[in-house]
Design a protein around this motif. Structure first.
Motif, PDB file in Angstrom:
ATOM      1  N   LEU A  21       0.831  -1.203   0.000  1.00 55.34           N
ATOM      2  CA  LEU A  21       0.000   0.000   0.000  1.00 55.34           C
ATOM      3  C   LEU A  21       0.867   1.255   0.000  1.00 55.34           C
ATOM      4  CD1 LEU A  21      -2.636  -1.295   2.525  1.00 55.34           C
ATOM      5  CD2 LEU A  21      -3.017  -0.888   0.078  1.00 55.34           C
ATOM      6  N   ARG A  22       1.977   1.226   0.718  1.00 55.28           N
ATOM      7  CA  ARG A  22       2.904   2.367   0.703  1.00 55.28           C
ATOM      8  C   ARG A  22       3.506   2.551  -0.693  1.00 55.28           C
ATOM      9  NH1 ARG A  22       4.528  -0.210   5.658  1.00 55.28           N
ATOM     10  NH2 ARG A  22       3.797   0.987   7.445  1.00 55.28           N
ATOM     11  N   GLU A  27       3.757   5.449  -5.892  1.00 47.36           N
ATOM     12  CA  GLU A  27       3.592   5.404  -7.351  1.00 47.36           C
ATOM     13  C   GLU A  27       2.517   6.363  -7.826  1.00 47.36           C
ATOM     14  OE1 GLU A  27       2.818   1.261  -8.013  1.00 47.36           O
ATOM     15  OE2 GLU A  27       4.951   0.733  -7.982  1.00 47.36           O
ATOM     16  N   ARG A  28       1.474   6.534  -7.026  1.00 45.53           N
ATOM     17  CA  ARG A  28       0.373   7.430  -7.384  1.00 45.53           C
ATOM     18  C   ARG A  28       0.659   8.888  -7.039  1.00 45.53           C
ATOM     19  NH1 ARG A  28      -4.617   4.416  -7.680  1.00 45.53           N
ATOM     20  NH2 ARG A  28      -4.006   2.534  -8.765  1.00 45.53           N
ATOM     21  N   GLY A  29       1.770   9.145  -6.350  1.00 44.90           N
ATOM     22  CA  GLY A  29       2.085  10.505  -5.954  1.00 44.90           C
ATOM     23  C   GLY A  29       1.288  10.987  -4.760  1.00 44.90           C
ATOM     24  N   ALA A  34       7.281  10.423   4.532  1.00 37.47           N
ATOM     25  CA  ALA A  34       6.365   9.800   5.492  1.00 37.47           C
ATOM     26  C   ALA A  34       5.087  10.606   5.675  1.00 37.47           C
ATOM     27  CB  ALA A  34       7.072   9.645   6.831  1.00 37.47           C
ATOM     28  N   ALA A  35       4.744  11.421   4.682  1.00 37.53           N
ATOM     29  CA  ALA A  35       3.549  12.256   4.796  1.00 37.53           C
ATOM     30  C   ALA A  35       2.793  12.252   3.471  1.00 37.53           C
ATOM     31  CB  ALA A  35       3.949  13.678   5.156  1.00 37.53           C
ATOM     32  N   LEU A  36       1.551  12.693   3.536  1.00 35.58           N
ATOM     33  CA  LEU A  36       0.813  12.862   2.295  1.00 35.58           C
ATOM     34  C   LEU A  36       1.410  14.026   1.522  1.00 35.58           C
ATOM     35  CD1 LEU A  36      -2.931  12.463   3.341  1.00 35.58           C
ATOM     36  CD2 LEU A  36      -1.333  10.719   2.556  1.00 35.58           C
ATOM     37  N   ALA A  37       1.406  13.913   0.210  1.00 34.92           N
ATOM     38  CA  ALA A  37       1.874  15.011  -0.636  1.00 34.92           C
ATOM     39  C   ALA A  37       0.976  16.230  -0.377  1.00 34.92           C
ATOM     40  CB  ALA A  37       1.828  14.602  -2.101  1.00 34.92           C
ATOM     41  N   PRO A  38       1.522  17.429  -0.468  1.00 29.47           N
ATOM     42  CA  PRO A  38       0.761  18.626  -0.109  1.00 29.47           C
ATOM     43  C   PRO A  38      -0.538  18.812  -0.878  1.00 29.47           C
ATOM     44  CG  PRO A  38       3.067  19.174  -0.512  1.00 29.47           C
ATOM     45  CD  PRO A  38       2.888  17.738  -0.864  1.00 29.47           C
ATOM     46  N   ASN A  39      -0.588  18.371  -2.111  1.00 29.22           N
ATOM     47  CA  ASN A  39      -1.782  18.579  -2.931  1.00 29.22           C
ATOM     48  C   ASN A  39      -2.796  17.439  -2.837  1.00 29.22           C
ATOM     49  OD1 ASN A  39       0.043  16.849  -4.227  1.00 29.22           O
ATOM     50  ND2 ASN A  39      -0.753  17.358  -6.248  1.00 29.22           N
ATOM     51  N   ILE A  40      -2.542  16.456  -2.003  1.00 27.88           N
ATOM     52  CA  ILE A  40      -3.397  15.281  -1.909  1.00 27.88           C
ATOM     53  C   ILE A  40      -4.326  15.391  -0.709  1.00 27.88           C
ATOM     54  CG2 ILE A  40      -3.433  12.777  -1.565  1.00 27.88           C
ATOM     55  CD1 ILE A  40      -2.473  13.687  -4.339  1.00 27.88           C
ATOM     56  N   MET A  61      -9.837   4.492   5.371  1.00 32.77           N
ATOM     57  CA  MET A  61      -9.296   5.482   6.316  1.00 32.77           C
ATOM     58  C   MET A  61      -8.103   4.901   7.079  1.00 32.77           C
ATOM     59  SD  MET A  61     -10.718   8.391   5.960  1.00 32.77           S
ATOM     60  CE  MET A  61     -10.130   9.200   7.451  1.00 32.77           C
ATOM     61  N   ALA A  62      -8.132   3.609   7.350  1.00 34.25           N
ATOM     62  CA  ALA A  62      -6.994   2.966   8.008  1.00 34.25           C
ATOM     63  C   ALA A  62      -5.755   3.049   7.118  1.00 34.25           C
ATOM     64  CB  ALA A  62      -7.316   1.512   8.349  1.00 34.25           C
ATOM     65  N   VAL A  63      -5.934   2.896   5.824  1.00 37.55           N
ATOM     66  CA  VAL A  63      -4.802   3.024   4.898  1.00 37.55           C
ATOM     67  C   VAL A  63      -4.269   4.453   4.932  1.00 37.55           C
ATOM     68  CG1 VAL A  63      -4.055   2.900   2.481  1.00 37.55           C
ATOM     69  CG2 VAL A  63      -5.574   1.133   3.413  1.00 37.55           C
ATOM     70  N   VAL A  64      -5.157   5.434   4.957  1.00 39.53           N
ATOM     71  CA  VAL A  64      -4.718   6.830   5.036  1.00 39.53           C
ATOM     72  C   VAL A  64      -3.899   7.043   6.312  1.00 39.53           C
ATOM     73  CG1 VAL A  64      -5.482   9.225   5.272  1.00 39.53           C
ATOM     74  CG2 VAL A  64      -6.561   7.738   3.582  1.00 39.53           C
ATOM     75  N   ALA A  65      -4.371   6.515   7.437  1.00 37.24           N
ATOM     76  CA  ALA A  65      -3.628   6.636   8.703  1.00 37.24           C
ATOM     77  C   ALA A  65      -2.257   5.977   8.582  1.00 37.24           C
ATOM     78  CB  ALA A  65      -4.424   6.016   9.846  1.00 37.24           C
ATOM     79  N   LEU A  66      -2.205   4.848   7.904  1.00 39.74           N
ATOM     80  CA  LEU A  66      -0.927   4.162   7.678  1.00 39.74           C
ATOM     81  C   LEU A  66       0.006   5.034   6.838  1.00 39.74           C
ATOM     82  CD1 LEU A  66       0.591   1.316   7.879  1.00 39.74           C
ATOM     83  CD2 LEU A  66      -0.310   0.963   5.564  1.00 39.74           C
ATOM     84  N   LEU A  67      -0.533   5.625   5.778  1.00 37.27           N
ATOM     85  CA  LEU A  67       0.284   6.446   4.880  1.00 37.27           C
ATOM     86  C   LEU A  67       0.773   7.717   5.562  1.00 37.27           C
ATOM     87  CD1 LEU A  67      -1.771   6.132   1.574  1.00 37.27           C
ATOM     88  CD2 LEU A  67       0.240   4.815   2.278  1.00 37.27           C
ATOM     89  N   LYS A  68      -0.037   8.261   6.459  1.00 35.29           N
ATOM     90  CA  LYS A  68       0.344   9.466   7.198  1.00 35.29           C
ATOM     91  C   LYS A  68       1.251   9.127   8.383  1.00 35.29           C
ATOM     92  CE  LYS A  68      -3.009  12.627   7.655  1.00 35.29           C
ATOM     93  NZ  LYS A  68      -4.354  13.155   8.001  1.00 35.29           N
TER      94      LYS A  68
END
Length: 76
Positions: A21-22, A27-29, A34-40, A61-68
């Motif tokens: 998932l990371r 790959e998707r930008g 270790a943070a979400l891209a500013p425009n996402i 939402m769990a994936v978002v928490a993982l990505l953040k």
């Protein structure tokens, strides 16, 4: 449900591990380091995960928490 249980269910449903998932997010930008891209926006990620992987809102939402990096594997 623990955070790890969410990740386990996501892997069972999609075959994707947290590392997968990371990688997908990079790959998707969606992420920068270790943070979400500013425009996402988190909800854009949620919508994509629901549509492409068939995840429900809570699991996406769990994936978002993982990505953040707000949560990690093994968290209760």
């Amino acid at each position: 449900m623990s955070f790890q249980a969410y990740l386990n269910t996501i892997e069972q449903k999609t075959g994707k591990t947290p590392d997968d998932l990371r990688t997908l997010a990079r790959e998707r930008g969606w992420t920068q380091g270790a943070a979400l891209a500013p425009n996402i926006k988190p909800m854009a990620i949620v919508a994509a995960l629901k549509d492409e992987l068939g995840l429900g809102h809570g699991h996406a939402m769990a994936v978002v928490a993982l990505l953040k990096e707000h949560r990690k594997e093994g968290d209760a």
